[in-house]
Design an enzyme around this catalytic site. Structure first.
Site, short mmCIF file in Angstrom:
data_model
loop_
_atom_site.label_atom_id
_atom_site.label_comp_id
_atom_site.label_asym_id
_atom_site.label_seq_id
_atom_site.Cartn_x
_atom_site.Cartn_y
_atom_site.Cartn_z
N SER A 107 31.17 39.04 40.65
CA SER A 107 31.03 38.58 39.26
C SER A 107 31.03 37.07 39.22
CB SER A 107 32.20 39.12 38.43
OG SER A 107 32.23 38.47 37.17
N TYR A 122 41.27 39.82 38.17
CA TYR A 122 39.84 40.10 38.33
C TYR A 122 39.12 38.93 39.00
CZ TYR A 122 35.12 41.67 37.13
OH TYR A 122 33.80 42.06 37.20
#
Ligand SMILES: NC(=O)c1ccc[n+]([C@@H]2O[C@H](COP(=O)([O-])OP(=O)(O)OC[C@H]3O[C@@H](n4cnc5c(N)ncnc54)[C@H](OP(=O)(O)O)[C@@H]3O)[C@@H](O)[C@H]2O)c1
Length: 198
Positions: A107, A122
């Site tokens: 990401s 994350y």
């Protein structure tokens, strides 16, 4: 083509939507025994693996200043250690392919320039995954195996939510391209088929 999920029934439903050439299998990415069982089945059926797409991921939204070690460790267990575990189990089969490929779903939230705050578990798990991608790509540079990371953009999935601007097929496009394009580099980070900064 093999589609995996933790729950075999869910995998079967998703595979059925994609057509008869897609097989369903069970995989808990952070469990080496589960990954080895999958590798065993794949070896019996196909002898080799040409492309491994490490897609599984979970979110963790607390900021770094919350110091929520449990959340950070839980996210790393899937997003980082899970990918290493699955890759370890499937590596012997990737080595049997003339041109194995590993595609890690990362990401942009894990890119150095975008470590702006929030989602600590994350972001850190994806930064670590990016580093693993480069390390593995460099160590495998003299073999036929190519290793890349990619960001799908903000996609309408369970994780991305309904307000995400991208469809699932738009999000998956770069993964399909990395899996099927004749010539691809190794050790790069992509979005929309173009290299982006780590
Ligand atoms: N959606 C976005 O906007 C976006 C943006 C950037 C990057 N990404 C990345 O893209 C990838 C796919 O995300 P998504 O949006 O499709 O997320 P999602 O809708 O939440 O789906 C994640 C999938 O990962 C599976 N999973 C989670 N933990 C697992 C484990 N331990 N073992 C096996 N499977 C596991 C989940 O299975 P269960 O159904 O069993 O929970 C689910 O099928 C992720 O790596 C994510 O970080 C997504």
């Amino acid at each position: 083509m093999v589609l995996t999920a933790r729950n075999l029934e869910k995998a079967k439903l998703a595979a059925a939507e994609l057509g008869s050439q897609v097989m369903a299998a069970e995989l808990e990415v952070s469990d080496l025994l589960s990954a080895k069982a999958l590798a065993h089945d794949l070896e019996k059926k196909f002898k080799k693996v040409d492309v491994l797409i490490n897609n599984a991921g979970i979110i963790g939204n607390k900021p770094a200043t919350a110091f929520d070690l449990l959340e950070i460790k839980q996210v790393f267990e899937t997003n980082f250690f899970g990918i290493i575990t699955t890759t370890k189990a499937l590596m012997p089969l990737l080595q049997k392919s003339p041109e194995g490929r590993i595609i890690n779903l990362s990401s942009g939230m894990g890119a150095w320039a975008d470590l702006t705050g929030g989602y600590a578990g994350y972001r850190l798990s994806k930064t670590a995954l990016n580093a693993f991608t480069v390390l593995l790509a460099n160590e495998l540079a003299t073999t036929g195996i190519k290793v890349n990371a990619m960001c799908p953009g903000w996609v309408k999935t369970e994780m991305g939510g309904a307000s995400a601007p991208r469809s699932v097929s738009q999000g998956a496009d770069t993964a399909v391209w990395l899996a099927t394009e004749k010539q691809i580099p190794t050790g790069k980070f992509f979005r929309d088929r173009k290299p982006i900064n780590w």
